[in-house]
Design a protein around this motif. Structure first.
Motif, PDB file in Angstrom:
ATOM      1  N   ASN A   1     -40.634 -31.197 -40.549  1.00 38.71           N
ATOM      2  CA  ASN A   1     -42.080 -30.991 -40.149  1.00 38.71           C
ATOM      3  C   ASN A   1     -42.290 -29.891 -39.262  1.00 38.71           C
ATOM      4  OD1 ASN A   1     -43.088 -33.338 -41.588  1.00 38.71           O
ATOM      5  ND2 ASN A   1     -42.484 -34.585 -40.046  1.00 38.71           N
ATOM      6  N   THR A   2     -41.325 -29.879 -38.205  1.00 35.04           N
ATOM      7  CA  THR A   2     -41.582 -28.581 -37.350  1.00 35.04           C
ATOM      8  C   THR A   2     -41.116 -27.351 -37.845  1.00 35.04           C
ATOM      9  OG1 THR A   2     -41.317 -27.931 -34.963  1.00 35.04           O
ATOM     10  CG2 THR A   2     -39.446 -28.855 -35.950  1.00 35.04           C
ATOM     11  N   ALA A   3     -40.151 -27.237 -38.925  1.00 29.85           N
ATOM     12  CA  ALA A   3     -39.726 -25.933 -39.226  1.00 29.85           C
ATOM     13  C   ALA A   3     -40.751 -25.620 -40.331  1.00 29.85           C
ATOM     14  CB  ALA A   3     -38.239 -26.130 -39.800  1.00 29.85           C
ATOM     15  N   HIS A   4     -40.992 -26.356 -41.339  1.00 27.42           N
ATOM     16  CA  HIS A   4     -42.189 -26.016 -42.130  1.00 27.42           C
ATOM     17  C   HIS A   4     -43.379 -25.611 -41.309  1.00 27.42           C
ATOM     18  CE1 HIS A   4     -40.865 -28.568 -45.933  1.00 27.42           C
ATOM     19  NE2 HIS A   4     -40.002 -27.448 -45.694  1.00 27.42           N
ATOM     20  N   LYS A   5     -44.055 -26.201 -40.353  1.00 27.56           N
ATOM     21  CA  LYS A   5     -45.224 -25.817 -39.683  1.00 27.56           C
ATOM     22  C   LYS A   5     -44.879 -24.395 -39.378  1.00 27.56           C
ATOM     23  CE  LYS A   5     -47.613 -28.115 -36.576  1.00 27.56           C
ATOM     24  NZ  LYS A   5     -47.964 -28.804 -35.626  1.00 27.56           N
ATOM     25  N   HIS A   6     -43.663 -23.845 -38.894  1.00 27.70           N
ATOM     26  CA  HIS A   6     -43.443 -22.608 -38.339  1.00 27.70           C
ATOM     27  C   HIS A   6     -42.834 -21.579 -39.568  1.00 27.70           C
ATOM     28  CE1 HIS A   6     -43.402 -24.632 -34.725  1.00 27.70           C
ATOM     29  NE2 HIS A   6     -43.654 -23.711 -34.024  1.00 27.70           N
ATOM     30  N   GLY A   7     -43.073 -21.990 -40.705  1.00 28.07           N
ATOM     31  CA  GLY A   7     -42.837 -21.190 -41.987  1.00 28.07           C
ATOM     32  C   GLY A   7     -41.254 -21.012 -42.307  1.00 28.07           C
ATOM     33  N   VAL A   8     -40.621 -22.125 -41.795  1.00 28.74           N
ATOM     34  CA  VAL A   8     -38.882 -22.159 -42.052  1.00 28.74           C
ATOM     35  C   VAL A   8     -38.485 -23.255 -42.860  1.00 28.74           C
ATOM     36  CG1 VAL A   8     -36.686 -22.151 -40.826  1.00 28.74           C
ATOM     37  CG2 VAL A   8     -38.601 -21.085 -39.666  1.00 28.74           C
ATOM     38  N   LYS A   9     -37.571 -22.792 -44.060  1.00 30.03           N
ATOM     39  CA  LYS A   9     -37.173 -23.521 -44.803  1.00 30.03           C
ATOM     40  C   LYS A   9     -35.897 -24.504 -44.488  1.00 30.03           C
ATOM     41  CE  LYS A   9     -38.391 -20.797 -48.799  1.00 30.03           C
ATOM     42  NZ  LYS A   9     -38.259 -20.327 -50.360  1.00 30.03           N
ATOM     43  N   VAL A  10     -35.959 -25.630 -44.972  1.00 28.36           N
ATOM     44  CA  VAL A  10     -34.866 -26.354 -44.445  1.00 28.36           C
ATOM     45  C   VAL A  10     -34.126 -26.984 -45.648  1.00 28.36           C
ATOM     46  CG1 VAL A  10     -34.534 -28.813 -43.304  1.00 28.36           C
ATOM     47  CG2 VAL A  10     -36.538 -27.262 -42.579  1.00 28.36           C
ATOM     48  N   LEU A  11     -32.795 -27.076 -45.399  1.00 30.18           N
ATOM     49  CA  LEU A  11     -31.738 -27.426 -46.264  1.00 30.18           C
ATOM     50  C   LEU A  11     -31.010 -28.591 -45.793  1.00 30.18           C
ATOM     51  CD1 LEU A  11     -30.382 -23.995 -47.677  1.00 30.18           C
ATOM     52  CD2 LEU A  11     -32.269 -25.240 -48.056  1.00 30.18           C
ATOM     53  N   GLY A  12     -30.633 -29.462 -46.863  1.00 31.82           N
ATOM     54  CA  GLY A  12     -29.950 -30.621 -46.343  1.00 31.82           C
ATOM     55  C   GLY A  12     -28.394 -29.937 -46.722  1.00 31.82           C
ATOM     56  N   THR A  13     -27.328 -30.933 -46.444  1.00 37.01           N
ATOM     57  CA  THR A  13     -25.683 -30.356 -46.585  1.00 37.01           C
ATOM     58  C   THR A  13     -25.239 -31.615 -47.631  1.00 37.01           C
ATOM     59  OG1 THR A  13     -25.789 -29.443 -44.508  1.00 37.01           O
ATOM     60  CG2 THR A  13     -23.571 -29.760 -45.684  1.00 37.01           C
ATOM     61  N   PHE A  14     -24.525 -30.919 -48.725  1.00 33.80           N
ATOM     62  CA  PHE A  14     -23.648 -31.632 -49.503  1.00 33.80           C
ATOM     63  C   PHE A  14     -22.084 -31.067 -49.220  1.00 33.80           C
ATOM     64  CE2 PHE A  14     -20.835 -32.467 -53.091  1.00 33.80           C
ATOM     65  CZ  PHE A  14     -21.324 -33.999 -53.326  1.00 33.80           C
ATOM     66  N   LEU A  15     -21.160 -32.063 -48.455  1.00 37.11           N
ATOM     67  CA  LEU A  15     -20.087 -31.986 -47.934  1.00 37.11           C
ATOM     68  C   LEU A  15     -19.052 -32.635 -48.499  1.00 37.11           C
ATOM     69  CD1 LEU A  15     -18.134 -30.242 -45.518  1.00 37.11           C
ATOM     70  CD2 LEU A  15     -19.225 -32.216 -44.414  1.00 37.11           C
ATOM     71  N   THR A  16     -17.910 -31.991 -48.817  1.00 34.73           N
ATOM     72  CA  THR A  16     -16.673 -32.709 -48.786  1.00 34.73           C
ATOM     73  C   THR A  16     -15.497 -32.297 -48.316  1.00 34.73           C
ATOM     74  OG1 THR A  16     -15.969 -31.622 -50.878  1.00 34.73           O
ATOM     75  CG2 THR A  16     -17.202 -33.365 -51.143  1.00 34.73           C
ATOM     76  N   GLU A  17     -14.690 -33.068 -47.597  1.00 33.49           N
ATOM     77  CA  GLU A  17     -13.516 -32.243 -46.716  1.00 33.49           C
ATOM     78  C   GLU A  17     -12.606 -33.316 -46.565  1.00 33.49           C
ATOM     79  OE1 GLU A  17     -15.110 -31.239 -42.869  1.00 33.49           O
ATOM     80  OE2 GLU A  17     -16.180 -33.293 -42.317  1.00 33.49           O
ATOM     81  N   TRP A  18     -11.233 -32.990 -46.177  1.00 34.90           N
ATOM     82  CA  TRP A  18     -10.129 -33.745 -45.953  1.00 34.90           C
ATOM     83  C   TRP A  18      -9.406 -34.493 -47.341  1.00 34.90           C
ATOM     84  CZ3 TRP A  18      -8.539 -30.427 -42.856  1.00 34.90           C
ATOM     85  CH2 TRP A  18      -9.303 -29.845 -41.827  1.00 34.90           C
ATOM     86  N   ASP A  19      -8.646 -35.411 -46.963  1.00 31.86           N
ATOM     87  CA  ASP A  19      -8.289 -36.293 -47.961  1.00 31.86           C
ATOM     88  C   ASP A  19      -9.479 -37.220 -48.887  1.00 31.86           C
ATOM     89  OD1 ASP A  19      -5.672 -35.440 -47.431  1.00 31.86           O
ATOM     90  OD2 ASP A  19      -5.191 -37.217 -46.432  1.00 31.86           O
ATOM     91  N   GLU A  20     -10.238 -37.716 -47.753  1.00 28.02           N
ATOM     92  CA  GLU A  20     -11.344 -38.515 -48.382  1.00 28.02           C
ATOM     93  C   GLU A  20     -12.203 -37.454 -49.153  1.00 28.02           C
ATOM     94  OE1 GLU A  20     -14.959 -41.331 -46.719  1.00 28.02           O
ATOM     95  OE2 GLU A  20     -14.058 -40.201 -45.494  1.00 28.02           O
ATOM     96  N   GLY A  21     -12.518 -36.318 -48.805  1.00 28.84           N
ATOM     97  CA  GLY A  21     -13.164 -35.460 -49.637  1.00 28.84           C
ATOM     98  C   GLY A  21     -12.396 -34.939 -51.090  1.00 28.84           C
ATOM     99  N   ARG A  22     -11.268 -34.997 -51.049  1.00 27.43           N
ATOM    100  CA  ARG A  22     -10.608 -34.632 -52.051  1.00 27.43           C
ATOM    101  C   ARG A  22     -10.736 -35.789 -53.331  1.00 27.43           C
ATOM    102  NH1 ARG A  22      -6.204 -31.408 -54.461  1.00 27.43           N
ATOM    103  NH2 ARG A  22      -6.662 -31.971 -56.623  1.00 27.43           N
ATOM    104  N   ILE A  23     -10.727 -37.123 -52.776  1.00 25.67           N
ATOM    105  CA  ILE A  23     -11.138 -38.107 -53.731  1.00 25.67           C
ATOM    106  C   ILE A  23     -12.461 -38.216 -54.033  1.00 25.67           C
ATOM    107  CG2 ILE A  23     -10.921 -40.591 -53.763  1.00 25.67           C
ATOM    108  CD1 ILE A  23      -8.729 -40.837 -51.744  1.00 25.67           C
ATOM    109  N   ILE A  24     -13.264 -37.883 -53.378  1.00 21.98           N
ATOM    110  CA  ILE A  24     -14.908 -37.631 -53.583  1.00 21.98           C
ATOM    111  C   ILE A  24     -15.031 -36.629 -54.669  1.00 21.98           C
ATOM    112  CG2 ILE A  24     -17.059 -37.256 -52.876  1.00 21.98           C
ATOM    113  CD1 ILE A  24     -16.505 -38.602 -50.291  1.00 21.98           C
ATOM    114  N   SER A  25     -14.321 -35.608 -54.527  1.00 20.46           N
ATOM    115  CA  SER A  25     -14.295 -34.384 -55.431  1.00 20.46           C
ATOM    116  C   SER A  25     -13.879 -34.626 -56.729  1.00 20.46           C
ATOM    117  CB  SER A  25     -13.797 -33.297 -54.543  1.00 20.46           C
ATOM    118  OG  SER A  25     -14.451 -32.712 -53.549  1.00 20.46           O
ATOM    119  N   ASP A  26     -12.772 -35.426 -56.623  1.00 18.15           N
ATOM    120  CA  ASP A  26     -12.107 -35.817 -58.032  1.00 18.15           C
ATOM    121  C   ASP A  26     -13.126 -36.518 -58.858  1.00 18.15           C
ATOM    122  OD1 ASP A  26     -10.061 -34.329 -57.708  1.00 18.15           O
ATOM    123  OD2 ASP A  26      -8.920 -36.267 -56.805  1.00 18.15           O
TER     124      ASP A  26
END
Length: 717
Positions: A157-182
């Motif tokens: 809300n506050t970023a959009h008011k000021h004209g700034v785009k907002v992104l979320g993050t999709f992240l995989t890391e470490w051993d658990e992330g490798r299982i998820i990526s597979d």
């Protein structure tokens, strides 16, 4: 060379590993526990008996990430009680396309994320982390070490008011992330499905895209599906939300190796070609930005060179020398990505967070310049609220004296310039959260000495507003000590490039004002009307009307001055004044609110609990909407009040005056009331939803929509 790279890699892995371990422990036991609950329980009791979080059941609304592909695939988030509260309501203010020039991306990464900002309806920590230098950036990424990081709506809300785009993050890391990526890359069909789910989430929650951070080693055979995931996600986001972005993080290569390149090259360009940009790892060397620009060609501004503010092997050292890297990136004509600006907050830098934050972002501005301009459209309103503070006011009347934080309430932030030194002839300008405000929880305070100067100007906003034939009304609230006065300086630019300076002077002696300023401004305008609001704590409202058809408003400054005789100019002149708000709108036009009868208001999920001394507590959800056929789009927010009606008492000769107590602020048409204490002797509760317009006006409480809830008898509890 190999040993140096190995040491850098191990250091990075160790730092992230330790941080993830600590965050995983604290997250498990604090993410869904209100701060008041945390304070009343020992860490041992929380760890041994953590409260179970069931997102389907009514509770205090929070923001939270998605941690498994199963959750993502099942769309269970949309069945959560918390989903309606997490929808951002403020559209992006400005162009959907990013400018074709070096841009600034800011990646949040503050203490793991989902801290004070997870409380969607606001928290009680007045010193919560916040950003208010939105005018220095183009893109904001909300980051945490979870699979799917959904930005809390307050940031969107506050970023959009000021004209700034907002992104979320999709992240995989470490051993658990490798299982998820597979699993993610097990087939093109599954990768496409996950891309569809991510697109659906971003579109439904109102943010602008994704940062993809695959920090795991992949099998070379998985790269085709990885490319398909990036390509489909980018395509779907563009179709579902014009202007959206998908940005790839420089980690895994096209050969499947987890090998940060620190530049754009043939090992990561294939991913760059499929999306809207690349976030380059922050351990780059001098010359890498130029090499990356050459490879990117006409997409060089889609290359974001990373800078770690904590200084972990980053070029220039980060911290107070972040500007060294920014200067190199700017000179090489690519974009920059600042990682973890919360360093200022996490390190508790002296003398206080606000001062340290202003100083650090001041370095960014000197290197990078301004990215945003406002006002851009009419109406424009700012009460300089930072989204945190110690009180809340509405039109000069204080409605709460409790500490609070809620970034969704952040108003347009002033472009105040930070100065390291203060001389004899200087007035300092700062957003003040301590002084009682005119509206919201902040104001701009000016204090210092004028010395031998007759006046001092301070930057307030950099604007880009083309004026039409209609006159504009400027209204602002002020209070001051002694003979300190505040005026507003407006800079206009004609189509021919002619600069016009106009002073909206403060109330006072018109002849002295003209004598002092007529030679310094092209036009001096005295207030059209001066009003002292009831219960205003010294506030004075000044109204001015100006017509500048065909001109573009380019800058707004405050003018700090005194009307004093010439013989006193050699004396030190103490100055203190406060600017409470600024409103710009077409003269004679105000928001017309639909009457309370235009709204449908309902309550649901009502639960009562018996308390001590015949008291009770109630929790429930109140929802409201305009009835079919009624259209009204000029809403900024809603403020929710409670009015407690006492039982009829024959011994009372006079009717008790109704008192409205502040409950909270909402930007969506739903509000959750949690464990509201109802003393004995109360017959009903009236929940009032006061509508606030984008021009800063608000609907009278007597004509606001409301919901009436009868208090249940004790034997029904």
């Amino acid at each position: 060379m190999l040993n140096r790279l190995l040491r850098a890699f191990l250091k990075r892995q160790t730092l992230i590993n330790c941080r993830n371990f600590i965050f995983s422990i604290t997250t498990k036991f604090s993410l869904f526990i209100p701060s008041s609950t945390m304070a009343s329980q020992s860490p041992e009791s929380i760890i041994s008996n953590p409260p179970k979080f069931d997102p389907s059941q009514p509770s205090i609304p929070i923001s939270y990430p998605i941690t498994t592909l199963e959750e993502l695939e099942s769309r269970s988030y949309f069945d959560s009680f918390h989903y309606p509260f997490n929808k951002a309501s403020v559209p992006l203010n400005g162009n959907l396309s990013l400018p074709q020039k070096p841009r600034l991306l800011v990646c949040h990464d503050m203490a793991g994320g989902y801290s004070d900002d997870k409380w969607v309806q606001g928290g009680t920590h007045s010193d919560a982390y916040a950003i208010w230098h939105w005018y220095l950036m183009d893109v904001f990424v909300y980051f945490s070490h979870s699979l799917v990081t959904l930005p809390p709506p307050s940031w969107v809300n506050t970023a959009h008011k000021h004209g700034v785009k907002v992104l979320g993050t999709f992240l995989t890391e470490w051993d658990e992330g490798r299982i998820i990526s597979d699993k993610l890359l097990s087939s093109m069909e599954y990768a496409r499905m996950c891309a569809e789910r991510l697109t659906e989430l971003a579109t439904a929650l109102g943010f602008d895209g994704w940062l993809i951070n695959m920090e795991v080693k992949l099998d070379p055979a998985q790269i085709a599906n990885m490319k398909e995931f990036v390509s489909i996600l980018t395509e779907m986001m563009h179709l579902s939300k014009p202007g959206s972005l998908v940005i790839w993080y420089d980690s895994v290569t096209v050969h499947g190796e987890l090998d940060w390149q620190d530049q754009l090259n043939d090992k990561n360009k294939a991913f760059f070609d499929l999306c809207d940009g690349i976030f380059i790892n922050y351990t780059w060397k001098e010359g890498y930005p130029k090499l990356s620009a050459n490879i990117a060609g006409d997409r060089k501004f889609d290359v974001y060179m990373g800078i770690d503010v904590f200084g972990r092997n980053t070029y220039g050292g980060g911290e107070w020398t972040t500007n060294i890297a920014l200067d190199v990136i700017r000179n090489d004509d690519v974009s920059a990505a600042i990682f973890a600006p919360g360093w200022v907050y996490e390190k508790k830098l002296p003398p206080d967070f606000q001062t340290a934050q202003n100083r650090w972002w001041g370095l960014v501005e000197k290197s990078w310049g301004l990215m945003q301009n406002y006002p851009r459209t009419i109406p424009f309103y700012s009460d300089f609220d930072q989204g945190r503070g110690h009180h809340i006011s509405v039109s000069g009347r204080q409605i709460s004296d409790a500490d609070w934080c809620n970034l969704s309430c952040q108003s347009f932030q002033p472009f105040l310039e930070y100065s390291e030194e203060s001389g004899m002839d200087d007035v300092q300008a700062l957003v003040n959260l301590e002084e009682k405000s005119y509206s919201g929880g902040g104001n701009v305070t000016y204090k210092g000495t004028l010395g031998n100067l007759s006046f001092i100007t301070k930057r307030l906003f950099q604007a880009k507003l083309l004026l039409g034939d209609s006159a504009l009304g400027f209204t602002y609230s002020v209070k001051s000590d002694g003979d300190s006065l505040i005026g507003i300086s407006l800079e206009f630019l004609s189509n021919e490039g002619e600069v016009m300076l106009v002073l909206l002077a403060s109330h006072g002696n018109a002849l002295l004002t003209m004598n002092q300023f007529s030679s310094k401004f092209n036009k001096v305008i005295m207030p059209h009307r001066v009003i002292r609001p009831e219960s205003s704590d010294g506030w004075v409202l000044q109204e001015n009307v100006i017509a500048m058809s065909g001109y573009t408003l380019t800058e707004i400054r405050t003018v700090c001055y005194k009307l004093r005789p010439q013989l006193a100019e050699q004396q030190i002149s103490e100055y203190y004044a406060v600017l409470g708000h600024l409103s710009i709108q077409t003269s004679g036009q105000n928001v017309q609110f639909p009457p309370s009868s235009s709204w449908a208001v309902v309550g649901q999920d009502v639960t009562w609990k018996a308390g001590r001394d015949k008291s009770k507590s109630v929790s429930f959800t109140v929802l409201w909407r305009l009835k079919d056929g009624i259209d009204f789009n000029d809403i900024e927010k809603y403020i929710v009040y409670i009015e407690k009606t006492p039982e009829a008492d024959a011994n009372l000769d006079v009717k008790l005056q109704a008192v409205q107590e502040f409950l909270g602020t909402a930007l969506v048409e739903v509000f959750y009331v949690s464990d509201l204490l109802v003393p004995s002797g109360i017959s009903s509760l009236k929940f009032i939803i006061q509508v606030h317009g984008i021009d800063g006006t608000c609907q009278p409480l007597d004509d606001s929509p409301f919901f009436q809830l009868d208090v249940e008898a004790p034997n029904t509890l």
